[in-house]
Design an enzyme around this catalytic site. Sequence first.
Site, PDB file in Angstrom:
ATOM      1  CB  THR A  48      -1.939   7.087  -3.660  1.00 30.18           C
ATOM      2  OG1 THR A  48      -1.483   5.686  -3.598  1.00 30.18           O
ATOM      3  CG2 THR A  48      -1.196   8.244  -4.159  1.00 30.18           C
TER       4      THR A  48
ATOM      5  NE  ARG B  32      -3.713  -0.259   2.122  1.00 29.62           N
ATOM      6  CZ  ARG B  32      -4.767  -0.545   1.311  1.00 29.62           C
ATOM      7  NH1 ARG B  32      -5.325   0.205   0.483  1.00 29.62           N
ATOM      8  NH2 ARG B  32      -5.232  -1.740   1.152  1.00 29.62           N
TER       9      ARG B  32
ATOM     10  CG  ASP C 220       3.919 -11.037  11.701  1.00 27.44           C
ATOM     11  OD1 ASP C 220       4.744 -11.079  10.862  1.00 27.44           O
ATOM     12  OD2 ASP C 220       3.660  -9.952  12.481  1.00 27.44           O
TER      13      ASP C 220
ATOM     14  CG  ASP D 102       0.632 -10.293  10.265  1.00 23.17           C
ATOM     15  OD1 ASP D 102       0.943 -11.360   9.545  1.00 23.17           O
ATOM     16  OD2 ASP D 102       0.443  -8.803  10.053  1.00 23.17           O
TER      17      ASP D 102
END
Length: 209
Positions: free
Chosen positions: A108, A104, A203, A200
């Site tokens: 923006t 990402r 992870d 996560d």
Amino acid sequence: MNEKVHVMDHPLILHKISMMRDKDATVKDFRELVYEIALLMGYESTRDLTLIDKEVQTPMGIAKGKAIVKQVAIVPILRAGLGMVDALMSLIPAAKVGHIGLYRDHETLEPVEYYCKLPPEIENRQVIVLDPMLATGGSAIAAINFIKKRGAKNIKFMCLIAAPEGIKSLTEAHPDVEIYCGAVDEKLNENGYIVPGLGDAGDRLFGTV
């Protein structure tokens, strides 16, 4: 629930998802559970593969059998999607595997493709996109956008845990894509994590917690 959204209800899947959520599960246990759940979900998500008639010579004669006619492409979203690939490959050894990587942009906030390698003739294949978590839906939407730009038309998305927000976003952006979820959780928190979720997934898969 949208008819394109399939939430698993098999007792083995539900049992293993509970084990996978446990914060004390080791990396080894977590990896094995992801594999086992993806394997069971892969069985469910491929039940509509197109078949053709095929004759097979047995030791005793000719049997009228079936064969899968549409080739399959498995496309994990890097990196966590890699944990689901081996399970699908064990079910469909002839499947081809592509990879797509996204990040990402901090300014923006839009997903940017940094890697995409897909099998040839992707437009003729049943594509199964893999990612353990469907949270906001941003990564899944972007990945499917990029895959469609390469010509893919028949796409499914498979995740282990989904948030309602992610399902809504993905179905609105890609109403033609079928979604397979191991479980649908309560919500996203302020940081975009699924609650109760499992933390996560990348992870926990790769021991980088």
